[in-house]
Design an enzyme around this catalytic site. Structure first.
Site, short mmCIF file in Angstrom:
data_model
loop_
_atom_site.label_atom_id
_atom_site.label_comp_id
_atom_site.label_asym_id
_atom_site.label_seq_id
_atom_site.Cartn_x
_atom_site.Cartn_y
_atom_site.Cartn_z
N GLU A 96 0.83 -1.20 0.00
CA GLU A 96 0.00 0.00 0.00
C GLU A 96 0.87 1.25 0.00
O GLU A 96 1.97 1.25 0.55
CB GLU A 96 -0.92 -0.01 1.23
CG GLU A 96 -1.95 -1.13 1.15
CD GLU A 96 -2.84 -1.25 2.37
OE1 GLU A 96 -3.96 -1.74 2.20
OE2 GLU A 96 -2.44 -0.89 3.49
N CYS A 109 3.50 8.67 0.74
CA CYS A 109 4.03 7.77 1.75
C CYS A 109 4.17 6.40 1.08
O CYS A 109 3.17 5.80 0.67
CB CYS A 109 3.08 7.71 2.94
SG CYS A 109 3.53 6.49 4.17
N CYS A 116 6.63 -6.90 6.82
CA CYS A 116 7.72 -6.35 7.63
C CYS A 116 8.19 -7.41 8.61
O CYS A 116 7.41 -8.24 9.07
CB CYS A 116 7.23 -5.12 8.39
SG CYS A 116 8.54 -4.21 9.23
N CYS A 120 7.05 -4.78 15.60
CA CYS A 120 6.66 -3.74 16.56
C CYS A 120 5.22 -4.04 17.00
O CYS A 120 4.35 -4.26 16.16
CB CYS A 120 6.74 -2.35 15.94
SG CYS A 120 8.39 -1.91 15.39
N CYS A 123 1.99 -1.98 15.61
CA CYS A 123 1.88 -1.69 14.17
C CYS A 123 1.17 -2.81 13.42
O CYS A 123 1.50 -3.99 13.58
CB CYS A 123 3.28 -1.48 13.59
SG CYS A 123 3.26 -1.11 11.82
N SER A 199 12.29 6.89 7.02
CA SER A 199 11.98 6.63 8.43
C SER A 199 12.41 5.21 8.78
O SER A 199 12.10 4.26 8.07
CB SER A 199 10.46 6.78 8.64
OG SER A 199 10.12 6.44 9.96
N ASN A 298 -2.89 5.36 16.14
CA ASN A 298 -3.98 4.84 15.32
C ASN A 298 -4.28 3.43 15.77
O ASN A 298 -3.49 2.53 15.53
CB ASN A 298 -3.58 4.86 13.85
CG ASN A 298 -3.17 6.25 13.43
OD1 ASN A 298 -3.91 7.20 13.59
ND2 ASN A 298 -1.95 6.38 12.94
N CYS A 341 -0.53 6.10 9.79
CA CYS A 341 0.70 5.42 10.24
C CYS A 341 0.37 4.13 10.97
O CYS A 341 -0.46 4.12 11.88
CB CYS A 341 1.45 6.27 11.27
SG CYS A 341 2.22 7.73 10.65
N1 SAH Z 1 9.91 0.73 9.55
C1 SAH Z 1 10.00 2.17 9.43
C2 SAH Z 1 8.98 2.70 8.48
C3 SAH Z 1 7.54 2.60 8.99
S1 SAH Z 1 7.04 4.20 9.29
C4 SAH Z 1 9.94 2.79 10.79
O1 SAH Z 1 9.80 2.06 11.76
O2 SAH Z 1 10.13 3.99 10.91
C5 SAH Z 1 5.58 4.06 10.11
C6 SAH Z 1 5.57 4.99 11.32
O3 SAH Z 1 4.33 4.81 11.99
C7 SAH Z 1 6.64 4.62 12.32
O4 SAH Z 1 7.08 5.76 13.00
C8 SAH Z 1 5.87 3.72 13.26
O5 SAH Z 1 6.51 3.59 14.48
C9 SAH Z 1 4.56 4.43 13.32
N2 SAH Z 1 3.45 3.58 13.73
C10 SAH Z 1 3.37 2.24 13.62
N3 SAH Z 1 2.18 1.82 14.09
C11 SAH Z 1 1.51 2.91 14.47
C12 SAH Z 1 0.20 3.13 15.00
N4 SAH Z 1 -0.64 2.12 15.21
N5 SAH Z 1 -0.16 4.40 15.26
C13 SAH Z 1 0.67 5.45 15.01
N6 SAH Z 1 1.90 5.30 14.51
C14 SAH Z 1 2.33 4.05 14.25
#
Ligand code: SAH
Length: 348
Positions: A96, A109, A116, A120, A123, A199, A298, A341
């Site tokens: 996406e 984006c 992935c 985390c 996420c 990022s 989110n 995000c």
């Molecule tokens: N792997 C990279 C790129 C992903 S960026 C990274 O970790 O930076 C996606 C961003 O959204 C990251 O900052 C991640 O930590 C954040 N993110 C992930 N899940 C989220 C959520 N449920 N709500 C808000 N931000 C989130």
């Protein structure tokens, strides 16, 4: 009859290789230059579009090559204007990418991997198994698709690119940097490096490599906690890549590049909402010049994580700002279509 297996993806060839191919087939090398421009600068999706190339030559190209362009199969629009694209790759896998419009900017984006591997806990993408890295052209095509949508739906140019879609860009470093090279090249999309942000979860040895390579784009690190115990509990990568190592890598980054970093940080109830956490973040921010984006959480269905109160956010904000750290609260965009995000999970 098409013999798909024998035809190569033409965009896997470097310009020199394309020239060599043309010469071997009795053509002038400058024709390769023209085709190369169609492939990248003009983002041609098929050989028919290459109108300044003779028909016999186009036919010859078709015999030898394919253009594996991505397909935007499903486009969803949020009430706030955000667009989410489900993109099908040549092998049928899906990623996406998101167009985020604001008053001054249109940001793409983009994803760097299918799924992935980082796990985390907060996420949604982490729930999709990592299947493979995206190729440079697949990354490039996502940008092209959003650039076209920006012009079509908003009558405005694409201004910024963030590698904040699916995947960890620094675990697909070679392809991501090759895509960025094409995106910034005048023979590509000609966008400025300063408009591009990569990022990362903060892989120390890759940040050192980026510094050594002298990359010109911006760096953002998804920090979310500046205490090892807390960070390890929500981001397993922190076990093998603890904060001290990350801090050292960032110090090296700053020494080499003289460029700052942006930390992305979500504040959750009961996880990182104490003053001790905020103070730890402040201390981490002093390692090198930095800014903080406090991102709105989110929710991703299971309810284990909840956004902290406004009061807690203000506590963070006040502590950081009064100590000279620029801090912004970032509201989510595209939540209603799972485009914000951490929500990218191929649900559409
Ligand atoms: N792997 C990279 C790129 C992903 S960026 C990274 O970790 O930076 C996606 C961003 O959204 C990251 O900052 C991640 O930590 C954040 N993110 C992930 N899940 C989220 C959520 N449920 N709500 C808000 N931000 C989130």
């Amino acid at each position: 009859m098409e013999t798909i297996t024998s035809r190569r993806d033409i965009r896997k060839l470097k310009l020199d290789e394309l020239k060599e191919f043309f010469v071997q087939h009795g053509e002038k090398p400058f024709r390769a230059q023209q085709v190369y421009e169609w492939l990248w600068m003009k983002s041609a999706k098929n050989f028919e579009q290459m109108t300044n190339i003779s028909l016999p030559l186009r036919d010859m190209l078709k015999e030898h090559f394919v253009i594996n362009h991505i397909k935007v199969d499903n486009m969803q629009r949020s009430t706030d204007g955000t667009i989410k694209n489900a993109v099908t790759l040549h092998d049928g896998l899906i990623v996406e990418s998101v167009l985020i419009p604001t008053e001054k900017r249109i940001t793409a984006c983009v994803s760097s991997q299918v799924g992935c591997s980082l796990a985390c806990k907060f996420c949604a993408t982490a729930r999709l198994k990592r299947q493979r890295n995206l190729s440079p052209d697949e990354i490039y095509d996502q940008v092209v698709a959003i650039k076209e949508q920006a012009e079509l739906f908003f009558g405005r140019p694409l201004t910024n690119i963030v590698f904040m879609g699916m995947g960890e860009p620094l675990l697909n470093y070679a392809n991501v940097t090759e895509a960025i090279e094409k995106i910034t090249n005048q023979k590509g999309l000609g966008m400025a490096n300063k408009r591009i942000t990569v990022s990362t979860v903060g892989i120390a040895k890759m940040i050192i490599k980026m510094a050594d390579d002298g990359v010109k784009f911006n760096l953002a690190v998804s920090l979310h906690a500046a205490l090892d115990k807390t960070r390890s509990s929500i981001m397993p990568i922190n076990d093998s890549n603890p904060l001290a190592e990350l801090g050292d890598a960032l110090r090296y980054w700053y020494q080499k590049t003289k460029r700052n970093v942006t930390y992305e940080y979500v504040v959750w109830k009961g996880i990182n909402d104490t003053e001790e956490h905020a103070r730890a973040l402040l201390k981490f921010c002093k390692i090198i010049p930095s800014k903080v984006n406090l991102i709105e959480y989110n929710p991703i269905d299971d309810g284990a994580f909840q956004q902290a109160s406004d009061e807690t956010l203000n506590m963070y904000m006040h502590l950081l700002e009064s100590n000279g750290i620029t801090t912004r609260i970032r509201k989510s965009r595209g939540k209603d279509i799972d485009a914000a995000c951490g929500q990218l999970a191929n649900k559409g």
